[in-house]
Structure formats: structure tokens, C-alpha cells
Design an enzyme around this catalytic site. Structure first.
Site, PDB file in Angstrom:
ATOM      1  N   GLY A  27     117.241  18.174 -36.332  1.00 30.52           N
ATOM      2  CA  GLY A  27     116.948  18.776 -37.630  1.00 30.52           C
ATOM      3  C   GLY A  27     118.004  18.353 -38.631  1.00 30.52           C
ATOM      4  O   GLY A  27     118.078  17.202 -38.990  1.00 30.52           O
ATOM      5  N   LYS A  28     118.808  19.299 -39.084  1.00 28.68           N
ATOM      6  CA  LYS A  28     119.833  19.063 -40.107  1.00 28.68           C
ATOM      7  C   LYS A  28     119.164  18.520 -41.379  1.00 28.68           C
ATOM      8  O   LYS A  28     119.546  17.473 -41.911  1.00 28.68           O
ATOM      9  CB  LYS A  28     120.926  18.106 -39.608  1.00 28.68           C
ATOM     10  CG  LYS A  28     121.727  18.702 -38.460  1.00 28.68           C
ATOM     11  CD  LYS A  28     122.990  17.940 -38.192  1.00 28.68           C
ATOM     12  CE  LYS A  28     122.819  17.053 -36.989  1.00 28.68           C
ATOM     13  NZ  LYS A  28     123.974  16.339 -36.558  1.00 28.68           N
ATOM     14  N   HIS A  29     118.150  19.217 -41.791  1.00 28.46           N
ATOM     15  CA  HIS A  29     117.464  18.857 -43.028  1.00 28.46           C
ATOM     16  C   HIS A  29     116.625  20.049 -43.513  1.00 28.46           C
ATOM     17  O   HIS A  29     116.463  21.036 -42.786  1.00 28.46           O
ATOM     18  CB  HIS A  29     116.561  17.623 -42.828  1.00 28.46           C
ATOM     19  CG  HIS A  29     115.497  17.823 -41.804  1.00 28.46           C
ATOM     20  ND1 HIS A  29     115.536  17.239 -40.564  1.00 28.46           N
ATOM     21  CD2 HIS A  29     114.381  18.566 -41.827  1.00 28.46           C
ATOM     22  CE1 HIS A  29     114.477  17.599 -39.873  1.00 28.46           C
ATOM     23  NE2 HIS A  29     113.758  18.409 -40.606  1.00 28.46           N
ATOM     24  N   ALA A  30     116.113  19.920 -44.727  1.00 21.65           N
ATOM     25  CA  ALA A  30     115.158  20.897 -45.259  1.00 21.65           C
ATOM     26  C   ALA A  30     113.950  20.122 -45.766  1.00 21.65           C
ATOM     27  O   ALA A  30     113.993  18.888 -45.869  1.00 21.65           O
ATOM     28  CB  ALA A  30     115.799  21.687 -46.397  1.00 21.65           C
ATOM     29  N   ARG A  68     117.203  23.624 -41.526  1.00 18.01           N
ATOM     30  CA  ARG A  68     117.055  23.984 -40.118  1.00 18.01           C
ATOM     31  C   ARG A  68     117.846  23.058 -39.211  1.00 18.01           C
ATOM     32  O   ARG A  68     117.967  21.849 -39.488  1.00 18.01           O
ATOM     33  CB  ARG A  68     115.576  24.033 -39.697  1.00 18.01           C
ATOM     34  CG  ARG A  68     114.844  22.745 -39.315  1.00 18.01           C
ATOM     35  CD  ARG A  68     114.381  21.910 -40.490  1.00 18.01           C
ATOM     36  NE  ARG A  68     113.926  22.639 -41.650  1.00 18.01           N
ATOM     37  CZ  ARG A  68     112.640  22.957 -41.862  1.00 18.01           C
ATOM     38  NH1 ARG A  68     111.718  22.556 -41.025  1.00 18.01           N
ATOM     39  NH2 ARG A  68     112.295  23.592 -42.957  1.00 18.01           N
TER      40      ARG A  68
END
Ligand code: T46
Length: 139
Positions: A48-51, A97
Site C-alpha cells: 500500500g503506502k498510498h491513497a 492505507r
């Protein structure tokens, strides 16, 4: 609450179990246009590590377990553990997330509101915070 937990309809008998996701019954609020699943993730790896600007999704851990860190960019965060195939986590748009603590046998099923579009991703946390703040200011 940033994410919304939904209990999915489960049909179990002596021969096994079946779980259904139905848009109207679960009040999902969006059509499902894409399905993908994540598995074989190394336990210490953080995904993840993104929106997403527009995308909404339901995450279901259909096997094994994992944890999800959610951040709304306005100072609220939340940790959700998924380990049951009849529980779904709805993540609306504009939520950062991170998925972590994957069990070796984890299969994370994702039902998504849109087709894949890299332009919908915000992959840098500072840019995400800036984007959320611009939405709040209406710019
Ligand atoms: C999300 C979390 C929960 C595609 O080509 N098509 C797709 O539909 C998807 C989802 C990914 N990809 C490609 C893009 C990358 O080259 O697959 C590769 C891995 O994707 P990513 O690094 O974005 O995977 P995750 O696990 O970090 O994130 C995924 C979803 O991308 C994302 O929308 O919310 O799962």
C-alpha cells in the site's frame, strides 16, 4: 471510524461455508468494477503506502490474516485486523492505507469501484496531506 467494517452474509453447513458480497444488502454504496487479490506477501513487507483520489474498495481477508493502517490525512488514524473471511473493510477515497503483518497464508481479496488507473494514486504522503487539505479548503 475511517474504515467501515461490514459483516458479510455467510452460509455454513456440515459441508463447508459460502460468503456473499451483495451491493444492496451490505449497503456498499458503489458498483464493483474490478477484483484483485494479494498473496505470498513477505511477513515484514508493508504494502500500500498510498491513497486514492476516487477509488473506493472493500478488503476481505479470505484466508490467513493481515493488518491495515488507515489515515485520513486530517489527524485521524486507525488500525484494523482482518482475519475472518466474512468480514469486509470498506475504504473510501482519500484515505492513506498500509497493509502489513501478513500471515504466510494470507489472501487479501479486494473489490474495487473503478478500473485500474495509476493517475488515481497518490503515492507520496506529503502530497496526500496537501491534497486532503486542498479538498477541505475547496481549491
Ligand atoms: C490498494 C491496495 C489495497 C495493476 O496492474 N492492476 C491492478 O489492478 C492493481 C491493483 C495493480 N497493478 C499493478 C501495479 C503494480 O505494478 O500491480 C503492481 C502492484 O501494485 P501496488 O504496488 O499498487 O500493490 P499494493 O498491494 O501496494 O496496493 C494494492 C492496490 O494497488 C491499491 O489500490 O488500495 O492494494
Amino acid at each position: 471510524m475511517i474504515g467501515r467494517i461490514i459483516k458479510l452474509e455467510k452460509h455454513s453447513d456440515a459441508d463447508g461455508s459460502l460468503v456473499v458480497v451483495e451491493k444492496n444488502k451490505e449497503k456498499i454504496g458503489f458498483d464493483i468494477k474490478r477484483v484483485y487479490y494479494i498473496y505470498n506477501t513477505k511477513q515484514l513487507f508493508v504494502r500500500g503506502k498510498h491513497a486514492h483520489k476516487q477509488l473506493k474498495q472493500i478488503l476481505i481477508c479470505v484466508h490467513g490474516s493481515c493488518k491495515i493502517h488507515l489515515d485520513n490525512g486530517r489527524g485521524e488514524t486507525e488500525e484494523v485486523s482482518l482475519s475472518t473471511p466474512d468480514i469486509g473493510l470498506i475504504i473510501e477515497s482519500n484515505v492513506w492505507r498500509e497493509m502489513y503483518d501478513f500471515s504466510y497464508d494470507c489472501v487479501l481479496l479486494v473489490l474495487a469501484s473503478m478500473e485500474y488507473d495509476e493517475k488515481d494514486y497518490i503515492r507520496d504522503y506529503a502530497s496526500f496531506k496537501k491534497y486532503v487539505s486542498s479538498l477541505q479548503k475547496g481549491v
